[in-house]
Motif scaffolding. Sequence first.
Motif, PDB file in Angstrom:
ATOM      1  N   UNK A 133       4.508  14.763   6.219  1.00 47.18           N
ATOM      2  CA  UNK A 133       4.467  13.468   6.902  1.00 47.18           C
ATOM      3  C   UNK A 133       5.865  12.911   7.215  1.00 47.18           C
ATOM      4  N   UNK A 171       0.811  -1.225   0.000  1.00 51.02           N
ATOM      5  CA  UNK A 171       0.000   0.000   0.000  1.00 51.02           C
ATOM      6  C   UNK A 171       0.844   1.276   0.000  1.00 51.02           C
ATOM      7  N   UNK A 224       7.777   5.573   5.357  1.00 54.64           N
ATOM      8  CA  UNK A 224       8.758   5.444   6.454  1.00 54.64           C
ATOM      9  C   UNK A 224      10.161   5.419   5.838  1.00 54.64           C
ATOM     10  N   UNK A 272       1.033   3.915  -2.983  1.00 57.51           N
ATOM     11  CA  UNK A 272       0.474   5.175  -2.497  1.00 57.51           C
ATOM     12  C   UNK A 272      -1.032   5.093  -2.407  1.00 57.51           C
ATOM     13  N   UNK A 273      -1.513   4.029  -1.793  1.00 58.86           N
ATOM     14  CA  UNK A 273      -2.940   3.922  -1.556  1.00 58.86           C
ATOM     15  C   UNK A 273      -3.327   4.843  -0.401  1.00 58.86           C
ATOM     16  N   UNK A 274      -4.603   5.236  -0.368  1.00 60.10           N
ATOM     17  CA  UNK A 274      -5.054   6.138   0.696  1.00 60.10           C
ATOM     18  C   UNK A 274      -4.756   5.552   2.078  1.00 60.10           C
ATOM     19  N   UNK A 275      -4.253   6.389   2.962  1.00 60.23           N
ATOM     20  CA  UNK A 275      -3.975   5.948   4.325  1.00 60.23           C
ATOM     21  C   UNK A 275      -2.552   5.473   4.540  1.00 60.23           C
ATOM     22  N   UNK A 276      -1.782   5.308   3.449  1.00 62.79           N
ATOM     23  CA  UNK A 276      -0.401   4.825   3.591  1.00 62.79           C
ATOM     24  C   UNK A 276       0.476   5.918   4.198  1.00 62.79           C
ATOM     25  N   UNK A 277       1.474   5.499   4.958  1.00 59.89           N
ATOM     26  CA  UNK A 277       2.408   6.442   5.591  1.00 59.89           C
ATOM     27  C   UNK A 277       3.833   6.059   5.190  1.00 59.89           C
TER      28      UNK A 277
END
Lengths: 482, 399
Positions: free
Chosen positions: A276, A39, A50, A43-48
């Motif tokens: 982010x 994800x 790191x 770059x699906x929605x909600x991905x963060x």
Amino acid sequence: MDFEAVIGLEIHVELNCATKMFCDCPNRPGDAPNTHICPTCLWFPGAVPRLSRQALEKAALLCLGLEAELQPVSAFDQKVYYYPDLPKGYQLSQAHLPLSRGGGIEIPGEDGQTRRLRIHHIHMEEDVAKLVHEMEGRLPISLVDFNRAGAPLVEIVTEPDFRTACEAMEFLKALRTRVRYVGASECSMENGTMRVDANISVRPAGSDRMNTKVEVKNMNSIRHVGDAIAHEIARQSAAVQAGEAVILHTRLWDPDKKATVPMRAKFEGPCVPDPVVPVIALSAEWIADLRGRLPEMPAVRAERFMACYELNGEEAAFLSAEPEVAGYFEALITEGVAPRMAMHWLSTQLMPAVRERETALDACPVTPARLGGLLKMLARDEINAKAAREVLGLLFDEDGSPEAIVRRRGFGQVSDTAALEQLIDTVLAAQPAAVADFRSGQGKAMGFLIGQAMQASGGKANPKVIREMLAKKLAADSIESP
Amino acid sequence: MEELFVHRPAEATASGNGPLHGMKVALQPNCSVAGWPADAGSDALADFKALEDATIAGRLRQAGAVLCGTTRMSEFGFGLHGSRAGEAVRQGAADAELVLDLMGESRLAALRASVFGFKPSYGRLSRLGIIGLIPSMECAGLVTADLEVIAKILDAVAGADEMDFSMPAEPAADPEDGPIDPSRLTIGVIAEALQGLDDDAQAGFRQTLAAIRETGATLLDLSFPEFSLFPLAHQVVGAVEASSCAGRYDSVRYGRRAPGAKNWNEMYLRSRGAAFGPLVKSYLFQGAYFQFERYGAFEAACRIRSRLVARMDRLAAQVDVLALPAVDLAGSGNAASLGDTYARFGATLFANVTGQPALVLPPCPGTGGAGLQLTAARGGDGRLLALGRHLFNGRGGKA
């Protein structure tokens, strides 16, 4: 009118990290399409995202290897552009606060003086997905492979210090060497781990104006970079001469046509700080620790080779250009091989043989210990050079020490004078004309006689011993003759 | 009446048997739960189903909470237009709701439902799996009728997440949660925060302050001359961030592709154009304008934001807690223009700019609809909740 070119380079280097830059997916873009995705790199929605520690370390090591100054604070920005290879609409890159500033490389100039070409800054960024265009019957289709999306990159942006294609090529070769030294990347234009864009403008010679530049992309070897720059300088000079305006745009190098062709207008909007990914703060201790892990760099190593092993500048530069070659050379020295012999055999015998067999120095079965064993036998006159070359070939295909191969194959050199005595007598008896030539002062007849004796021995005789014995015999005979 | 929940799982059971055992928690479709629709209220994400649980959703379940479904939200949670946040709690369908708070939505939804609303400190909750619009300002807020529930949920879901590097590894130490001595309690009141309130609300808020003074606490008048810059900083920084970040919602790999494009570039551009609703679209346009045409103004807004954060920190350090009015400044009608939306959240958006925690207590009767909003320094969530409980009980637990 005489023109002068002003050239700056933007060099993307793909870091050889185990994972991608912002997730744990393997960093193996060449594998079957879309096998290394998650994800985050989709770059699906909600991905963060790191940030990978290894990517940061390799990038920082690369900066130190290019004498750049790591910044105590750097940060990622969102570089906005829309294209199907970047479906999230922005690339994470460092626009405002790059990882390092400054740095440079000294290259040998055309006038023999060294010239320092400066680096403006180096920043990290993520790679984008790869587009594959195919035909399904008569329907053109486009596919997106996300294996490369999020692969760790650094971009090295130079100052516009370059004036010729040659300088750019020298710079790229030296840069490649250094990046390989620090172990951050294979840095190969052929396999896409180094990609170079050149920004080129021309101006009347002697002017210090900066004219509108043109960006050239799509070169896949250092030679192509040189060709593309040379072509673009000529094209722009002709255009300016003809009174045409140069407009800011991007051109692609076409290696078949050997020409640059226009691609698109160049567009760059301002980058926005990414909210982010945390800001990167490098402590002085961390940087010092990293500096301690920096290997001896090529220029320093070349100087040491010249001082310690009595090599000339060209030889030292050759041996230190690739870390594998330099390491191999020093391993031979450790084995007890004389530096000059090690340099000679490595460059004229082993490396061509490795290339011919399409293998690599550090992967080939001829280890420094095995080659060292062979060369020491040569130095001790236990074999001759011809036999050594043959044994080298066998070392690629056979197991066992060089000593065992020499023994098994009977390459041992005959240096026993008693055994050679008879052989020489036979040759002298069979070649009266050559003997007469030698006696009449034609020295080159000696070479012929040595050759005959070597042939008679099946190549096993020690040529040095043969020469000594022949010389002694011919001198003695000439005294004895009336 | 339209069904309150837009998605209800077939079987809403808890997996864990922890401290939240049996607690019913309603979510919005911006909080990822594996397999649940997660369109965040936007056509750009139509039919997108979450692939994995958001960290906070997973922690709620592990602690024994029952995730009972998602309620309608505004597009990406921006404003309350079209949102039914707060209704599940008011109707008793849930013990708590997680409501995305970008400029005060969870707090105004609570005010609307006459319950408690709480926005935790920025960085207190993991962002993984939370779909939003303004990453540096938004946070999952809590709406509940029971103050204890907020503390319990916070205990269960807050804290470092190895999948979210943007959180501090060690959360800032919460000021000691010791006993509260009313006579030594100092409550700061920012005079400028009352500007923009109508007379009724001002009077109502002063009445609330008078009630607090009666509990023995000291009120300290504080000055924050730049308080009126909060909406500006929020709007400029938020719009630019949203404009850039919303690029990720491509409406191609999910959502609805716009038909009729000649090539895939055009398809991407058209789909983006068709995906967003009018309010979000005007916000994104505004952000793009600042990014591409007035970048200097964006940088200035960032600097102003830093100044506001520093000033707020200094004020918060002088007192135990800051008291501000909580007012829904909604104008007449149902307009959802950008201007109206910002005006409505004028009393709450400061906490999104600074990242500090903010707790809204339901208004007492006869206070002109002005609730009490308490806030403290970023990271002081636990103490803030304790003081909120003290002050609420002090006025007899009246809502």
